[in-house]
Design a protein around this motif. Structure first.
Motif, short mmCIF file in Angstrom:
data_model
loop_
_atom_site.label_atom_id
_atom_site.label_comp_id
_atom_site.label_asym_id
_atom_site.label_seq_id
_atom_site.Cartn_x
_atom_site.Cartn_y
_atom_site.Cartn_z
N ALA A 70 5.23 -35.45 30.24
CA ALA A 70 3.48 -35.24 30.70
C ALA A 70 2.22 -35.09 28.95
O ALA A 70 1.82 -35.45 29.78
CB ALA A 70 3.85 -33.69 31.38
N ALA A 126 6.33 -33.68 39.58
CA ALA A 126 5.37 -33.58 39.08
C ALA A 126 4.76 -35.83 38.14
O ALA A 126 3.77 -35.51 38.24
CB ALA A 126 5.90 -32.83 37.10
N TYR A 155 1.45 -35.85 36.30
CA TYR A 155 1.76 -35.02 36.18
C TYR A 155 0.78 -34.43 35.99
O TYR A 155 0.16 -33.27 34.71
CB TYR A 155 2.68 -35.11 34.20
CG TYR A 155 3.72 -35.60 34.40
CD1 TYR A 155 4.30 -35.42 34.36
CD2 TYR A 155 4.08 -37.74 34.33
CE1 TYR A 155 6.26 -35.56 34.20
CE2 TYR A 155 4.72 -37.67 34.04
CZ TYR A 155 6.23 -37.09 34.24
OH TYR A 155 6.89 -37.62 33.98
N THR A 182 10.26 -32.98 31.85
CA THR A 182 9.45 -33.07 32.46
C THR A 182 7.90 -32.55 31.73
O THR A 182 6.68 -33.66 31.11
CB THR A 182 9.58 -31.44 33.59
OG1 THR A 182 10.39 -31.90 34.28
CG2 THR A 182 7.78 -32.26 34.93
N GLN A 220 10.45 -32.20 38.71
CA GLN A 220 10.25 -32.76 37.56
C GLN A 220 10.22 -34.47 38.89
O GLN A 220 9.07 -35.12 37.95
CB GLN A 220 11.66 -33.73 37.07
CG GLN A 220 11.79 -34.62 36.38
CD GLN A 220 13.51 -34.38 35.77
OE1 GLN A 220 13.79 -34.97 35.37
NE2 GLN A 220 12.99 -34.23 33.95
N LEU A 234 0.32 -28.55 32.23
CA LEU A 234 2.29 -29.43 32.16
C LEU A 234 1.63 -29.95 30.44
O LEU A 234 2.77 -30.23 29.95
CB LEU A 234 2.40 -30.15 32.67
CG LEU A 234 2.97 -30.11 34.32
CD1 LEU A 234 4.17 -31.12 34.65
CD2 LEU A 234 3.86 -28.54 33.73
#
Lengths: 82, 82, 82, 82, 82, 82
Positions: C70, B68, B73, C66, B65, C9
């Motif tokens: 994203a 990212a 991301y 997460t 997390q 993601l």
């Protein structure tokens, strides 16, 4: 050793940020069990128990998330809000 | 093997970011139990215990997390604040 | 089966995002216990243990957080920073 | 001692913020077990159990994340939105 | 009952958002143990175990955090980025 | 008592926000074990078990993080996006 003081969340590098996260995780233990003597007795138990080690790693991970955010993830570029 | 240094949270791909998260989770264990010998002894226990494996996966998830977020991301477009 | 690669993601829907979170949770287990044979032996134990199932669900929840971030929570409108 | 009131999440320093996080973690215990007498009986058990101490440290870490965000990580510069 | 699909994280109210978080927590269990028959057998065990109930509540809390963020915390005013 | 409804995440003070977090943590238990009778039987067990109390405090901490973010951390100044 009393619990270390945290003066700032800002560090120069991710590596120093990780070390700060480790210190914060230890500090959370020290405030609850201030006796260094007792903590020394407990250490062999948790440092050779894989589940304890994983849980310590979890606490470090949460603190590292905080420290990383504080440092804007040590990105090289200057964010607009500085 | 001493714990690896974390130089940057920025990675080229999500896959590399996941590998970094794994490394950070291991680093959290290594700082608490620096002896490679002891860790080698513990490994068979936790790597065949489903609950330990799930907990390791949890630590990786928290670090992923962080990584990212650090990489925005890995979105394809350029964010306005760069 | 080696651990799957995570290429992006970004997903089209929340449902696909949830599936990605599940894959990431499994990946966190696979990197620690790469032997498919061992994992197959462990599966009956954790898949019939309610506490293990709840803990797996916890790991998925962190990854879903997460993935959802994203994807800007798959909101219908275009965010200003695109 | 009844559970302490939380008046503000804003603190002058990270050290004070950490103390607030500790107080919030205790408050979460106090609301569930309001009897000081019972809590006093339980204290020796968890304060000498390494896994309990690590879990307390985890709760503090989550609260510290909240308090740190509330204080904009005690960064020295004034953020644009003030 | 197969695991429910998640179509959107947007809900009209916090109460509906909480229900969605509960559904997501269940979905995380269902993907790991798809057999409704097995889950029905496990239910009495965890629904009368206080620690299991607390852990379920923890998973719901993480998902509720995601859903609440997706809905901009159901604040009454229109955020500038809409 | 059926589980309480959550009407809004906005509270006047951090203290009220903490109370809301406690209510949300209880709600997560109530949806899984709706029987008040069963919950009453379980209460003595977890309210005198330090590890259960710490875990309850953890769930409250996650919800408090959500509520605090929803309230912009109860900062005194008006944020620009209102």
């Amino acid at each position: 050793m009393p619990s270390q003081s945290v003066h700032s969340l800002i560090t120069q590098t991710p590596e120093e940020g990780f070390a700060l996260a480790v210190m914060l995780a230890q500090k959370g233990v020290t405030v609850t069990q201030p006796s260094e003597e007792v903590r020394k007795v407990l250490r062999p138990a948790y440092s050779t128990n894989p589940d304890s080690l994983i849980n310590v790693s979890q606490v470090i991970a949460v603190h590292f998330q905080t420290v990383a955010a504080a440092n804007n993830y040590w990105r090289q570029w200057t964010p607009y809000y500085q």
